[in-house]
Design an enzyme around this catalytic site. Structure first.
Site, PDB file in Angstrom:
ATOM      1  N   ASP A  80       7.313   5.973  12.267  1.00  0.00           N
ATOM      2  CA  ASP A  80       7.264   4.896  13.259  1.00  0.00           C
ATOM      3  C   ASP A  80       8.515   5.005  14.127  1.00  0.00           C
ATOM      4  O   ASP A  80       9.390   4.137  14.098  1.00  0.00           O
ATOM      5  CB  ASP A  80       7.191   3.545  12.556  1.00  0.00           C
ATOM      6  CG  ASP A  80       5.935   3.419  11.726  1.00  0.00           C
ATOM      7  OD1 ASP A  80       4.845   3.439  12.297  1.00  0.00           O
ATOM      8  OD2 ASP A  80       6.046   3.336  10.489  1.00  0.00           O
TER       9      ASP A  80
ATOM     10  N   SER B  59      -0.235   4.202   5.094  1.00  0.00           N
ATOM     11  CA  SER B  59      -1.106   3.325   4.298  1.00  0.00           C
ATOM     12  C   SER B  59      -2.518   3.329   4.877  1.00  0.00           C
ATOM     13  O   SER B  59      -3.499   3.152   4.166  1.00  0.00           O
ATOM     14  CB  SER B  59      -0.559   1.905   4.292  1.00  0.00           C
ATOM     15  OG  SER B  59       0.766   1.925   3.837  1.00  0.00           O
TER      16      SER B  59
ATOM     17  N   ALA C  88       0.865  -1.192   0.000  1.00  0.00           N
ATOM     18  CA  ALA C  88       0.000   0.000   0.000  1.00  0.00           C
ATOM     19  C   ALA C  88       0.898   1.237   0.000  1.00  0.00           C
ATOM     20  O   ALA C  88       0.787   2.130   0.844  1.00  0.00           O
ATOM     21  CB  ALA C  88      -0.961   0.000   1.192  1.00  0.00           C
TER      22      ALA C  88
ATOM     23  N   LEU D 160       1.999  10.803   6.022  1.00  0.00           N
ATOM     24  CA  LEU D 160       1.493   9.794   5.084  1.00  0.00           C
ATOM     25  C   LEU D 160       1.542   8.425   5.743  1.00  0.00           C
ATOM     26  O   LEU D 160       2.483   8.098   6.460  1.00  0.00           O
ATOM     27  CB  LEU D 160       2.317   9.812   3.794  1.00  0.00           C
ATOM     28  CG  LEU D 160       2.280  11.106   2.999  1.00  0.00           C
ATOM     29  CD1 LEU D 160       2.889  10.902   1.613  1.00  0.00           C
ATOM     30  CD2 LEU D 160       0.858  11.661   2.848  1.00  0.00           C
TER      31      LEU D 160
ATOM     32  N   GLY E 209      11.280   4.574   8.127  1.00  0.00           N
ATOM     33  CA  GLY E 209      10.683   5.911   8.249  1.00  0.00           C
ATOM     34  C   GLY E 209      10.491   6.303   9.704  1.00  0.00           C
ATOM     35  O   GLY E 209      10.047   5.502  10.525  1.00  0.00           O
TER      36      GLY E 209
ATOM     37  N   HIS F 267       6.967   5.800   1.548  1.00  0.00           N
ATOM     38  CA  HIS F 267       7.776   4.634   1.182  1.00  0.00           C
ATOM     39  C   HIS F 267       8.700   4.974   0.012  1.00  0.00           C
ATOM     40  O   HIS F 267       9.863   4.570  -0.021  1.00  0.00           O
ATOM     41  CB  HIS F 267       6.883   3.478   0.713  1.00  0.00           C
ATOM     42  CG  HIS F 267       5.946   2.948   1.749  1.00  0.00           C
ATOM     43  ND1 HIS F 267       4.586   3.119   1.683  1.00  0.00           N
ATOM     44  CD2 HIS F 267       6.183   2.225   2.880  1.00  0.00           C
ATOM     45  CE1 HIS F 267       4.015   2.527   2.722  1.00  0.00           C
ATOM     46  NE2 HIS F 267       4.953   1.988   3.464  1.00  0.00           N
TER      47      HIS F 267
HETATM   48  O1  PAF Z   1       6.759  -0.343   9.109  1.00  0.00           O
HETATM   49  C1  PAF Z   1       6.308  -1.339   8.507  1.00  0.00           C
HETATM   50  O2  PAF Z   1       5.678  -1.230   7.437  1.00  0.00           O
HETATM   51  C2  PAF Z   1       6.522  -2.706   9.097  1.00  0.00           C
HETATM   52  O3  PAF Z   1       6.431  -2.686  10.471  1.00  0.00           O
HETATM   53  C3  PAF Z   1       7.836  -3.389   8.621  1.00  0.00           C
HETATM   54  C4  PAF Z   1       9.057  -2.642   9.109  1.00  0.00           C
HETATM   55  C5  PAF Z   1       7.839  -3.482   7.122  1.00  0.00           C
HETATM   56  C6  PAF Z   1       7.892  -4.806   9.193  1.00  0.00           C
HETATM   57  O4  PAF Z   1       6.808  -5.581   8.778  1.00  0.00           O
END
Ligand code: PAF
Length: 285
Positions: free
Chosen positions: A150, A188, A31, A186, A147, A36
């Protein structure tokens, strides 16, 4: 862009490349959005070869429903990755990542595991660490791109790489949160919001910013407990259904209740739900 579903085919391809090329890796759950893509672009700038993975990691979802509802847009994701020149995409299935009999690891992450996101999503960070560790073992990149939206996840993955000595062979690259023109981080999950929800959701970053401004403008110590409570009320007034936390942490990811104790950098983190969608955001001071 080369696309691999199977580990052995990916390994055969990467084995040839690894001899001479630096490899950057961007793990995702698909997504894909500009956030990303910014990670992938950064990796393309800094490495000879960029691998992105798309894997919706069931074991990091504490709620079955959240996993089921997670947006899946593979065809669109492939187009986006191709459009920015990503070299390689890994799209494994659950069975390849966690084959029969695969034993999940248990990481000794310390207090950060059950604090904030960890408190509201029990088991989440163990699930994240397991999948990132597994993906790093498969791909063996030189650099890993994550990113800062998180932020707690960044800190947890940093800890996991130290515990496992993976930090000796992969450099972690934390990249700034990408926001829309109204400041909304941003995510998903934004795809699940209505137009109205999207508009209201912009309050989250505005309230984070105003807490930051208050701290910066204050001439004496700020009571962060009070500022947190006021900020929560403000988020609710702006149309969110609930707020899990509005918290202030120091560099060690420990909760702080006033600005008096030190001059260390502070990060403010929040998680709140709107239209049944749980959003997180943070800001550094
Ligand atoms: O941040 C995310 O999208 C997920 O936690 C990751 C790092 C891809 C692990 O599944």
């Amino acid at each position: 862009m080369k696309i691999f579903e199977q580990i052995d085919l990916l390994n055969a391809f990467l084995f040839q490349q690894q001899q001479t090329k630096s490899i950057g890796f961007v793990p995702t759950m698909g997504a894909l959005h500009e956030g990303h893509l910014a990670l992938v672009e950064k990796s393309i700038q800094e490495n000879d070869l960029t691998v992105c993975s798309i894997f919706v990691n069931k074991i990091q979802f504490n709620l079955e429903e959240d996993f089921a509802k997670y947006p899946r847009t593979l065809e669109e994701d492939i187009k986006l990755l191709e459009s920015i020149g990503c070299n390689c995409l890994f799209v494994p299935d659950q069975q390849s990542i966690y084959p029969e009999g695969y034993e999940l690891k248990k990481y000794n992450l310390g207090d950060i595991e059950n604090f904030l996101e960890g408190f509201y999503r029990p088991g989440h960070f163990q699930g994240v660490c397991n999948v990132v560790h597994r993906l790093l073992d498969i791909i063996q990149p030189h650099r890993l791109y994550l990113g800062l939206k998180d932020y707690q996840q960044c800190k947890v993955i940093e800890k996991m790489t130290q515990l496992t000595s993976l930090d000796k062979r992969v450099a972690l690259k934390f990249c700034e949160t990408i926001r829309n023109e109204d400041g909304l981080a941003l995510s998903s999950r934004n795809k699940r919001l209505s137009m109205n929800g999207l508009n209201k959701a912009t309050a989250l970053s505005k309230i984070l910013n105003s807490a930051k401004e208050k701290i910066l403008a204050a001439e004496k110590e700020v009571d962060l407990i009070l500022l947190g409570q006021e900020s929560i009320q403000n988020i609710l007034k702006n149309g969110f259904d609930s707020v899990d936390y509005f918290a202030f942490v120091n560099e060690n990811f420990e909760s702080i209740d006033s600005t008096s104790k030190n001059n260390q950098p502070i990060t403010i983190l929040t998680a709140a739900t709107i239209e049944g969608v749980r959003l997180i955001d943070n800001i550094k001071i």
